[in-house]
Write a protein that holds these residues in place. Structure first.
Motif, mmCIF file in Angstrom:
data_model
loop_
_atom_site.group_PDB
_atom_site.id
_atom_site.type_symbol
_atom_site.label_atom_id
_atom_site.label_comp_id
_atom_site.label_asym_id
_atom_site.label_seq_id
_atom_site.Cartn_x
_atom_site.Cartn_y
_atom_site.Cartn_z
ATOM 1 N N LEU A 1 9.994 54.256 16.130
ATOM 2 C CA LEU A 1 9.486 53.066 16.815
ATOM 3 C C LEU A 1 7.964 53.094 16.867
ATOM 4 O O LEU A 1 7.347 54.159 16.779
ATOM 5 C CB LEU A 1 10.034 52.998 18.241
ATOM 6 N N ASP A 2 7.389 51.903 17.044
ATOM 7 C CA ASP A 2 5.937 51.793 17.178
ATOM 8 C C ASP A 2 5.470 52.600 18.385
ATOM 9 O O ASP A 2 6.179 52.719 19.388
ATOM 10 C CB ASP A 2 5.524 50.334 17.386
ATOM 11 N N THR A 3 4.256 53.110 18.262
ATOM 12 C CA THR A 3 3.653 53.872 19.350
ATOM 13 C C THR A 3 2.142 53.642 19.299
ATOM 14 O O THR A 3 1.616 53.313 18.234
ATOM 15 C CB THR A 3 4.004 55.372 19.223
ATOM 16 N N PRO A 4 1.443 53.774 20.410
ATOM 17 C CA PRO A 4 -0.015 53.616 20.367
ATOM 18 C C PRO A 4 -0.639 54.642 19.423
ATOM 19 O O PRO A 4 -0.142 55.762 19.284
ATOM 20 C CB PRO A 4 -0.447 53.871 21.815
ATOM 21 N N ASP A 5 -1.725 54.263 18.780
ATOM 22 C CA ASP A 5 -2.393 55.130 17.817
ATOM 23 C C ASP A 5 -3.593 55.813 18.464
ATOM 24 O O ASP A 5 -4.596 55.165 18.740
ATOM 25 C CB ASP A 5 -2.847 54.312 16.613
ATOM 26 N N PRO A 6 -3.504 57.120 18.708
ATOM 27 C CA PRO A 6 -4.628 57.813 19.331
ATOM 28 C C PRO A 6 -5.807 57.996 18.380
ATOM 29 O O PRO A 6 -6.900 58.331 18.806
ATOM 30 C CB PRO A 6 -4.035 59.171 19.708
ATOM 31 N N LEU A 7 -5.603 57.763 17.077
ATOM 32 C CA LEU A 7 -6.670 57.989 16.088
ATOM 33 C C LEU A 7 -7.543 56.771 15.846
ATOM 34 O O LEU A 7 -8.609 56.889 15.283
ATOM 35 C CB LEU A 7 -6.052 58.413 14.754
ATOM 36 N N SER A 8 -7.074 55.586 16.231
ATOM 37 C CA SER A 8 -7.763 54.368 15.810
ATOM 38 C C SER A 8 -8.883 53.910 16.745
ATOM 39 O O SER A 8 -9.475 52.874 16.507
ATOM 40 C CB SER A 8 -6.748 53.232 15.664
ATOM 41 N N GLN A 9 -9.161 54.645 17.769
ATOM 42 C CA GLN A 9 -10.207 54.215 18.690
ATOM 43 C C GLN A 9 -11.546 54.124 17.960
ATOM 44 O O GLN A 9 -11.953 55.052 17.293
ATOM 45 C CB GLN A 9 -10.312 55.183 19.861
ATOM 46 N N GLY A 10 -12.165 52.979 18.064
ATOM 47 C CA GLY A 10 -13.480 52.784 17.457
ATOM 48 C C GLY A 10 -13.436 52.295 16.019
ATOM 49 O O GLY A 10 -14.482 52.079 15.428
ATOM 50 N N VAL A 11 -12.242 52.121 15.451
ATOM 51 C CA VAL A 11 -12.148 51.603 14.087
ATOM 52 C C VAL A 11 -12.051 50.092 14.160
ATOM 53 O O VAL A 11 -11.197 49.550 14.841
ATOM 54 C CB VAL A 11 -10.910 52.190 13.356
ATOM 55 N N PRO A 12 -12.918 49.376 13.468
ATOM 56 C CA PRO A 12 -12.905 47.912 13.549
ATOM 57 C C PRO A 12 -11.627 47.321 12.948
ATOM 58 O O PRO A 12 -11.078 47.836 11.986
ATOM 59 C CB PRO A 12 -14.125 47.486 12.745
ATOM 60 N N GLU A 13 -11.157 46.239 13.537
ATOM 61 C CA GLU A 13 -10.004 45.508 13.019
ATOM 62 C C GLU A 13 -10.400 44.705 11.803
ATOM 63 O O GLU A 13 -11.542 44.272 11.675
ATOM 64 C CB GLU A 13 -9.465 44.540 14.098
ATOM 65 N N ARG A 14 -9.439 44.497 10.892
ATOM 66 C CA ARG A 14 -9.689 43.663 9.714
ATOM 67 C C ARG A 14 -8.902 42.377 9.859
ATOM 68 O O ARG A 14 -7.855 42.340 10.466
ATOM 69 C CB ARG A 14 -9.235 44.384 8.456
ATOM 70 N N CYS A 15 -9.424 41.316 9.273
ATOM 71 C CA CYS A 15 -8.677 40.067 9.318
ATOM 72 C C CYS A 15 -8.292 39.645 7.928
ATOM 73 O O CYS A 15 -8.694 40.202 6.952
ATOM 74 C CB CYS A 15 -9.454 38.983 9.998
ATOM 75 N N ARG B 1 -8.078 56.153 8.726
ATOM 76 C CA ARG B 1 -9.517 55.991 8.497
ATOM 77 C C ARG B 1 -10.339 56.859 9.432
ATOM 78 O O ARG B 1 -11.315 57.494 9.024
ATOM 79 C CB ARG B 1 -9.874 54.512 8.673
ATOM 80 N N ALA B 2 -9.922 56.904 10.711
ATOM 81 C CA ALA B 2 -10.683 57.682 11.692
ATOM 82 C C ALA B 2 -10.732 59.162 11.308
ATOM 83 O O ALA B 2 -11.741 59.826 11.522
ATOM 84 C CB ALA B 2 -10.069 57.519 13.085
ATOM 85 N N VAL B 3 -9.665 59.674 10.737
ATOM 86 C CA VAL B 3 -9.633 61.075 10.302
ATOM 87 C C VAL B 3 -10.505 61.256 9.062
ATOM 88 O O VAL B 3 -11.292 62.200 8.969
ATOM 89 C CB VAL B 3 -8.188 61.532 10.034
ATOM 90 N N LEU B 4 -10.374 60.342 8.106
ATOM 91 C CA LEU B 4 -11.168 60.437 6.878
ATOM 92 C C LEU B 4 -12.661 60.387 7.177
ATOM 93 O O LEU B 4 -13.444 61.104 6.547
ATOM 94 C CB LEU B 4 -10.802 59.313 5.913
ATOM 95 N N GLU B 5 -13.058 59.556 8.117
ATOM 96 C CA GLU B 5 -14.479 59.416 8.425
ATOM 97 C C GLU B 5 -15.043 60.622 9.167
ATOM 98 O O GLU B 5 -16.252 60.769 9.278
ATOM 99 C CB GLU B 5 -14.727 58.121 9.195
ATOM 100 N N ARG B 6 -14.162 61.494 9.665
ATOM 101 C CA ARG B 6 -14.632 62.733 10.304
ATOM 102 C C ARG B 6 -14.778 63.874 9.305
ATOM 103 O O ARG B 6 -15.289 64.935 9.642
ATOM 104 C CB ARG B 6 -13.673 63.137 11.422
ATOM 105 N N LEU B 7 -14.326 63.664 8.068
ATOM 106 C CA LEU B 7 -14.470 64.693 7.038
ATOM 107 C C LEU B 7 -15.940 64.835 6.661
ATOM 108 O O LEU B 7 -16.716 63.882 6.785
ATOM 109 C CB LEU B 7 -13.684 64.305 5.779
ATOM 110 N N PRO B 8 -16.331 66.008 6.159
ATOM 111 C CA PRO B 8 -17.702 66.150 5.651
ATOM 112 C C PRO B 8 -17.957 65.135 4.529
ATOM 113 O O PRO B 8 -17.034 64.757 3.806
ATOM 114 C CB PRO B 8 -17.731 67.578 5.101
ATOM 115 N N ARG B 9 -19.202 64.695 4.383
ATOM 116 C CA ARG B 9 -19.573 63.677 3.380
ATOM 117 C C ARG B 9 -19.045 64.015 1.989
ATOM 118 O O ARG B 9 -18.547 63.175 1.279
ATOM 119 C CB ARG B 9 -21.084 63.530 3.281
ATOM 120 N N ARG B 10 -19.198 65.283 1.604
ATOM 121 C CA ARG B 10 -18.761 65.698 0.272
ATOM 122 C C ARG B 10 -17.277 65.399 0.065
ATOM 123 O O ARG B 10 -16.877 64.868 -0.966
ATOM 124 C CB ARG B 10 -19.035 67.200 0.118
#
Length: 145
Positions: free
Chosen positions: A131-145, A43-52
């Protein structure tokens, strides 16, 4: 009368018969599962794309979701992962990989697969596991429940 075979424009390759499949399995690309069966779009990558482009992604996602039967589609669990060599893992990470390290009766250190009981050979200890690893891309993305 014979119909001529379709031709590509000069200098162009013919269109592949399965462009998505070819793309997903042709080489390593970030966000594609090791077997090429799944695609993860952070999501963090997609939201950095231009609006178009974001609108185009939404259109593609809507088309994909229209093809998926809601009542039989499972919920997919996705998380950031990385490849690690077995021989370089600490005890906690080995357990995550389903491997334990123990001493045999003769004092030899062995790596054992918890699922099968198989003792890993020296060569197998140099294999890599996902194996699992920390996600450097997810900073600032809200968690979902």
């Amino acid at each position: 009368m014979t119909v001529p075979a379709p031709r590509s424009a000069p200098g162009c390759q013919p269109a592949p018969s399965a462009p998505v499949g070819n793309y997903l399995t042709s080489q390593f690309r970030p966000g594609i599962s090791p077997d090429g069966q799944y695609v993860v779009l952070p999501r963090a990558v997609l939201e950095r794309l231009p609006r178009r482009l974001q609108h185009l992604v939404v259109d593609v996602l809507n088309a994909v979701h229209a093809q998926m039967p809601v009542e039989t589609t499972p919920v997919y669990r996705v998380g950031p992962s990385a490849w690690f060599e077995i021989d370089g893992l600490d005890e906690e990470r080995l357990q995550e990989a389903g491997i334990i390290v123990e001493f045999e009766a003769d004092g030899e250190l062995v790596y054992r697969d918890l699922r099968t009981g198989h003792c890993l050979t020296e060569d197998e200890r140099h294999l890599c596991v996902l194996l699992d690893t920390p996600d450097p891309l997810s900073q600032g993305v809200p968690e979902r429940c």
